[in-house]
Design a protein around this motif. Structure first.
Motif, PDB file in Angstrom:
ATOM      1  N   ILE A   1       0.594  -0.872   0.245  1.00 11.58           N
ATOM      2  CA  ILE A   1       0.007  -0.293  -0.002  1.00 11.58           C
ATOM      3  C   ILE A   1       0.702   1.192   0.157  1.00 11.58           C
ATOM      4  CG2 ILE A   1      -1.622   1.352   1.052  1.00 11.58           C
ATOM      5  CD1 ILE A   1      -2.664  -1.703   1.829  1.00 11.58           C
ATOM      6  N   GLY A   2       2.092   1.302   0.695  1.00 14.67           N
ATOM      7  CA  GLY A   2       2.783   2.319   0.868  1.00 14.67           C
ATOM      8  C   GLY A   2       3.689   2.410  -0.051  1.00 14.67           C
ATOM      9  N   TYR A   3       3.673   1.661  -0.858  1.00 15.08           N
ATOM     10  CA  TYR A   3       3.754   2.075  -2.101  1.00 15.08           C
ATOM     11  C   TYR A   3       3.451   2.066  -3.843  1.00 15.08           C
ATOM     12  CZ  TYR A   3       6.890   0.762  -6.934  1.00 15.08           C
ATOM     13  OH  TYR A   3       6.749   0.344  -8.081  1.00 15.08           O
ATOM     14  N   LEU A   4       2.039   1.481  -3.268  1.00 11.88           N
ATOM     15  CA  LEU A   4       1.563   2.082  -4.370  1.00 11.88           C
ATOM     16  C   LEU A   4       0.869   3.386  -4.038  1.00 11.88           C
ATOM     17  CD1 LEU A   4      -0.306  -0.844  -4.441  1.00 11.88           C
ATOM     18  CD2 LEU A   4       0.437  -0.179  -6.496  1.00 11.88           C
ATOM     19  N   THR A   5       1.072   3.813  -3.363  1.00 14.27           N
ATOM     20  CA  THR A   5       0.199   5.066  -2.668  1.00 14.27           C
ATOM     21  C   THR A   5       1.892   6.284  -3.163  1.00 14.27           C
ATOM     22  OG1 THR A   5      -1.142   4.334  -0.970  1.00 14.27           O
ATOM     23  CG2 THR A   5       0.040   6.913  -1.101  1.00 14.27           C
ATOM     24  N   GLU A   6       2.934   5.615  -2.743  1.00 12.73           N
ATOM     25  CA  GLU A   6       3.945   6.789  -3.012  1.00 12.73           C
ATOM     26  C   GLU A   6       4.316   6.048  -4.743  1.00 12.73           C
ATOM     27  OE1 GLU A   6       8.856   6.714  -2.781  1.00 12.73           O
ATOM     28  OE2 GLU A   6       7.506   5.983  -1.348  1.00 12.73           O
ATOM     29  N   HIS A   7       3.913   5.378  -5.854  1.00 16.76           N
ATOM     30  CA  HIS A   7       4.499   5.550  -6.891  1.00 16.76           C
ATOM     31  C   HIS A   7       3.120   5.708  -8.251  1.00 16.76           C
ATOM     32  CE1 HIS A   7       7.946   4.305  -5.041  1.00 16.76           C
ATOM     33  NE2 HIS A   7       9.167   4.736  -6.070  1.00 16.76           N
ATOM     34  N   CYS A   8       2.387   5.298  -7.455  1.00 18.11           N
ATOM     35  CA  CYS A   8       0.892   5.167  -8.037  1.00 18.11           C
ATOM     36  C   CYS A   8       0.462   6.470  -8.099  1.00 18.11           C
ATOM     37  CB  CYS A   8       0.218   4.037  -7.978  1.00 18.11           C
ATOM     38  SG  CYS A   8      -1.332   4.627  -8.584  1.00 18.11           S
ATOM     39  N   CYS A   9      -0.070   7.333  -6.887  1.00 19.51           N
ATOM     40  CA  CYS A   9      -0.513   7.986  -6.014  1.00 19.51           C
ATOM     41  C   CYS A   9       0.291   9.772  -6.329  1.00 19.51           C
ATOM     42  CB  CYS A   9      -1.960   8.314  -5.174  1.00 19.51           C
ATOM     43  SG  CYS A   9      -2.415   6.479  -5.168  1.00 19.51           S
ATOM     44  N   GLN A  10       1.411   9.008  -6.458  1.00 20.24           N
ATOM     45  CA  GLN A  10       2.449  10.735  -6.258  1.00 20.24           C
ATOM     46  C   GLN A  10       2.230  11.507  -5.232  1.00 20.24           C
ATOM     47  OE1 GLN A  10       0.638  11.268  -9.463  1.00 20.24           O
ATOM     48  NE2 GLN A  10       1.027   9.574 -10.226  1.00 20.24           N
ATOM     49  N   GLY A  11       2.361  10.347  -3.855  1.00 15.93           N
ATOM     50  CA  GLY A  11       2.439  10.477  -2.332  1.00 15.93           C
ATOM     51  C   GLY A  11       1.394  11.440  -2.151  1.00 15.93           C
ATOM     52  N   GLY A  12      -0.045  11.257  -2.843  1.00 19.43           N
ATOM     53  CA  GLY A  12      -1.189  11.928  -2.516  1.00 19.43           C
ATOM     54  C   GLY A  12      -1.965  10.576  -2.012  1.00 19.43           C
ATOM     55  N   VAL A  13      -3.487  11.353  -1.860  1.00 15.10           N
ATOM     56  CA  VAL A  13      -4.372  10.975  -1.479  1.00 15.10           C
ATOM     57  C   VAL A  13      -5.327   9.602  -2.926  1.00 15.10           C
ATOM     58  CG1 VAL A  13      -6.644  10.256  -0.321  1.00 15.10           C
ATOM     59  CG2 VAL A  13      -5.334  11.925   0.310  1.00 15.10           C
ATOM     60  N   CYS A  14      -5.074   8.188  -3.071  1.00 12.53           N
ATOM     61  CA  CYS A  14      -5.462   7.752  -3.612  1.00 12.53           C
ATOM     62  C   CYS A  14      -7.177   7.709  -3.633  1.00 12.53           C
ATOM     63  CB  CYS A  14      -5.269   6.082  -3.803  1.00 12.53           C
ATOM     64  SG  CYS A  14      -3.356   5.988  -4.904  1.00 12.53           S
ATOM     65  N   GLU A  15      -7.454   8.295  -4.698  1.00 13.29           N
ATOM     66  CA  GLU A  15      -9.200   8.019  -5.027  1.00 13.29           C
ATOM     67  C   GLU A  15      -9.815   6.932  -5.348  1.00 13.29           C
ATOM     68  OE1 GLU A  15      -9.181  13.152  -4.677  1.00 13.29           O
ATOM     69  OE2 GLU A  15     -10.825  11.825  -5.773  1.00 13.29           O
ATOM     70  N   VAL A  16     -10.466   6.036  -5.053  1.00 10.29           N
ATOM     71  CA  VAL A  16     -11.215   5.171  -5.455  1.00 10.29           C
ATOM     72  C   VAL A  16     -12.798   5.111  -5.929  1.00 10.29           C
ATOM     73  CG1 VAL A  16     -11.086   1.867  -4.878  1.00 10.29           C
ATOM     74  CG2 VAL A  16      -9.487   3.769  -4.073  1.00 10.29           C
TER      75      VAL A  16
END
Length: 97
Positions: A72-87
């Motif tokens: 989850i940390g990796y995805l948040t940092e790399h997928c969401c550019q450190g922002g909140v992932c809106e699902v």
């Protein structure tokens, strides 16, 4: 987690908590064939997302929370550019990726 059924299996183990579940209980809960479940559990274990413990004649599968949190940390940092992932509730896919 590339398969919807695998995500369902993992989600069930997360909900079960540290007690974990046996494959037979998982199969009944998810209404999935045992050979299909076995395949997905093997893949989750290979990825380090679940652990397996032998208790007598039973295998107990548990979610590996430290690996889950790392993912989850990796995805948040790399997928969401450190922002909140809106699902999106209908797709359960990060809409900011």
């Amino acid at each position: 987690m590339a398969h919807a059924q695998r995500l369902r299996v993992f989600r069930a183990l997360v909900v079960a908590g540290p007690e974990g579940l046996t494959p037979s209980i998982l199969a009944d809960q998810l209404d999935v064939a045992r050979n299909t479940l076995s395949f997905h559990l093997k893949e989750l274990a290979h990825a380090g997302l679940v652990t397996i413990e032998q208790q007598g004649r039973n295998l107990i599968y548990r979610a590996e929370y430290s690996h889950m949190n790392g993912l989850i940390g990796y995805l948040t940092e790399h997928c969401c550019q450190g922002g909140v992932c809106e699902v999106s509730p209908s797709s359960a896919i990060c809409t900011t990726c």
